[in-house]
Structures are given as structure tokens and as C-alpha cells.
Design an enzyme around this catalytic site. Structure first.
Site, PDB file in Angstrom:
ATOM      1  N   HIS A   1       3.416   8.305  -3.219  1.00  0.00           N
ATOM      2  CA  HIS A   1       2.339   8.344  -2.161  1.00  0.00           C
ATOM      3  C   HIS A   1       2.933   7.707  -0.819  1.00  0.00           C
ATOM      4  CE1 HIS A   1      -0.597   9.314  -5.006  1.00  0.00           C
ATOM      5  NE2 HIS A   1      -0.111   8.265  -5.963  1.00  0.00           N
TER       6      HIS A   1
HETATM    7  O1  RIB Z   1      -3.219   5.770  -4.038  1.00  0.00           O
HETATM    8  C1  RIB Z   1      -2.353   5.353  -3.850  1.00  0.00           C
HETATM    9  C2  RIB Z   1      -2.187   4.273  -2.920  1.00  0.00           C
HETATM   10  O2  RIB Z   1      -2.813   3.223  -3.611  1.00  0.00           O
HETATM   11  C3  RIB Z   1      -0.632   3.591  -2.601  1.00  0.00           C
HETATM   12  O3  RIB Z   1      -0.598   3.191  -1.315  1.00  0.00           O
HETATM   13  C4  RIB Z   1      -0.411   2.656  -3.738  1.00  0.00           C
HETATM   14  O4  RIB Z   1       0.374   1.659  -3.107  1.00  0.00           O
HETATM   15  C5  RIB Z   1      -1.808   2.121  -3.608  1.00  0.00           C
HETATM   16  O5  RIB Z   1      -1.861   1.129  -2.467  1.00  0.00           O
END
Ligand code: RIB
Ligand code: CA
Length: 319
Positions: free
Chosen positions: A251
Site C-alpha cells: 500500500h
Molecule cells: O489500507 C491500507 C492502509 O491502511 C495503509 O496505509 C496501512 O498502513 C493502513 O494505514
């Protein structure tokens, strides 16, 4: 020779935030990090702040100031629990020695305002990889400073059924991605706040899967290979049962790639709106609009090339 981008890093480490920050720090000619502002999200503010301090010590960047920001989403006194993606520590299986340093302040939003007022207008980029609470508070408390932000690059949101099997629209609920679910009001404020946003939603981060071959490449890095492997794999225990993949999704580093390796992505300019209540809270609506405030990353052109860029940048700096 272009000037490095002045960056504020805002996030909720979480190991993918830490890997995103590690990638930024591996590009000293392209990025000048002014400081870090922690926010509640994956784990509590106390833990995200402590994880940021410990991580900077671990990678040899103890001079970067860490400020504590919002303890809870907008309008809430206490945060809802995270989804356990990165274990209670926020670090999954990664173990970092606790830092002996304290946060530079407990008013991260006030610090951001002061930095933005001191830097030339629209020269600061904010990389936001957690719930957007700090930025929404900054917009409300110091609109003059908020308007001085050059660009916000964020990971968050989901606008359609998610790859690779398209059976869910969200990772934390069937409809919403974690950051925008945790603080839907903040997301709506920032996406429609007038400062241009480059957004890496789950629609694009779900095209990047840290499968066993890619984990093996991480292990082979000249330094921090084991740490990178653990950071890549941390949320797999949640991704696998929900999406039946052979690795975890990547992500927050995807937002970094959108900033420093934009050629890897197809984007669309759009208006975006975030559901504010009910079972779909945090879910996103994307309306293509050439004058829209948000540039949404929608496709990774070559996922192997993405990992080659990540590992190449890390190997060159952390040798
Ligand atoms: O959905 C993924 C996100 O949510 C990323 O930023 C992870 O670190 C959590 O914050
Ligand atoms: Ca995050």
C-alpha cells in the site's frame, strides 16, 4: 539539476508506512525530509510515534524530527481499534529497538503549520500514508498554512471492486479501505480541500502483490533485507483469507512510487466523494473530471518494474 522536493511525512506506522519512508530516505537527491508527523491509525498514536522514532534510529536517520499528531479521528475522543494488520505493535514480526528519543512535540498539526509558513509557498509536498486526520485539522485550524501546501500525495480509499478477484470493494470492511474508513470526514475534507492530491487507492495498491519471488529479492538486498521482507509480508495474514492471494498487497510505498516513479502508473483526474455514514462509510465515488482536484492512480503498467525500482533505490542507498 532539479532541486529536491521538500517533504513532510505523515503516517500511522504500520510497517508499510515505514517502508514508504525508507524508500523516500533512499532518494536524498530527490527528497528533502523536513520531518514526520505521526497519527492514530494502524495502532494508537503513542505506538505510531514510538515506531517512527525507533525506525529512524534503525535506518540511521535519527536527526529527522518526529511530532505526534492526532490521537483519534475527527470528532472522536478515542479511536476505534485498528484491524490488527500489523499486530499490536504495528510492526508485524519486525522488531525494532525502542528509541531513547522523545517526540519533538505533541502538536504535530501546529508544527506543520509553522513549517508551511516558513517555507516558500507551494514548495512543500505532504506524503500522507495514514488516516488524513492531521491534514484535515491543519485545514481547519490554519487555513492559511494549508493553502501553502504544494501537493498532497496520499494512500487511501477504494473506488470499485478490488483486484485481483474483485469480490470486495474494501480491505477493512467489504466496502472501504482502512485509512478512509478510520476517518471518512478527514478524507472528504482533504480530497475536496483545494490542495491538489495524487491518490494511490486500494484499486491500484491491490495490483502489487509481494509474492514469494519478490520476498526473496528483498532478502537479497545488501542491507536491511530481512527487515524489508518482514515489512512487505506483514499484512498477509489478513490479505490471504480476504483475497486469496500468494502475497500481501503493497500500500503506502505505492504512493511514494507515484511521486518519484510516475511513469509506472496510469492516472485519471477526478472529483472524488467519500461516504460519511452507514455500512459503507469510507467507500469512495470517483467521477472523472479534467478539472478535478484529485489525480487518481488507477493502473500499474508493470508490477515487476515497480519492485525493480523499489529494490534498486534501496540497494543503491543502503549499501
Ligand atoms: O489500507 C491500507 C492502509 O491502511 C495503509 O496505509 C496501512 O498502513 C493502513 O494505514
Ligand atoms: Ca499507513
Amino acid at each position: 539539476m532539479t532541486q529536491p522536493i521538500s517533504l513532510i511525512l505523515d503516517g500511522d506506522p504500520g510497517t508499510d508506512d515505514l517502508l514508504a519512508w525508507m524508500w523516500v530516505l533512499s532518494l536524498p537527491r530527490q527528497a528533502r525530509v523536513l520531518g514526520i508527523c505521526a497519527v492514530n491509525g494502524n495502532v494508537t498514536l503513542d505506538r505510531t510515534t514510538a515506531n517512527a522514532l525507533a525506525f529512524l534510529d534503525h535506518v540511521g536517520a535519527p536527526d529527522i524530527p518526529v511530532h505526534a499528531g492526532a490521537r483519534a479521528p475527527l470528532g472522536k475522543d478515542e479511536p476505534p481499534p485498528g484491524d490488527g494488520a500489523f499486530a499490536e505493535s504495528g510492526l508485524g514480526e519486525l522488531v525494532l529497538a525502542p528509541s531513547l528519543r522523545q517526540p519533538a512535540s505533541h502538536d504535530g498539526v501546529g508544527w506543520m503549520a509553522q513549517v508551511l509558513r516558513s517555507q516558500p509557498v507551494r514548495t512543500v509536498t505532504i506524503l500522507a500514508t495514514g488516516p488524513l486526520t492531521n491534514l484535515a485539522l491543519l485545514r481547519a485550524r490554519a487555513p492559511d498554512a494549508y493553502a501553502r501546501i504544494g501537493r498532497i500525495v496520499a494512500m487511501g480509499g477504494s473506488f470499485g471492486p478490488l483486484p485481483p478477484n474483485f469480490v470486495r470493494r474494501g480491505n477493512v470492511t467489504p466496502f472501504a479501505e482502512f485509512n478512509f474508513w478510520m476517518d471518512a470526514a478527514a478524507a472528504q475534507s482533504v480530497l475536496n480541500g483545494g490542495v491538489p492530491v495524487l491518490l494511490a487507492p486500494a484499486d491500484v495498491t491491490h495490483q502489487l502483490i509481494s509474492n514469494p519471488a519478490r520476498l526473496a529479492r528483498a532478502r537479497a538486498l545488501p542491507r536491511f533485507g530481512r527487515e524489508v521482507e518482514l515489512m512487505l509480508n506483514a499484512p498477509y495474514h489478513l490479505d490471504k483469507p480476504k483475497f486469496h492471494t500468494d502475497g500481501a498487497f503493497l500500500h503506502d510505498p505505492t504512493a511514494v512510487a507515484g511521486l518519484f516513479h510516475p511513469d509506472l502508473f496510469e492516472t485519471v483526474r477526478a472529483q472524488t466523494h467519500i461516504v460519511q455514514e452507514g455500512t459503507g462509510i469510507g467507500a469512495g465515488l470517483l467521477l472523472p473530471d479534467g478539472a478535478g482536484n484529485v489525480e487518481v492512480m488507477i493502473r500499474v503498467k508493470d508490477s515487476d518494474a515497480f519492485y525493480e525500482r523499489l529494490y534498486g533505490d534501496l540497494a543503491r542507498h543502503y549499501a
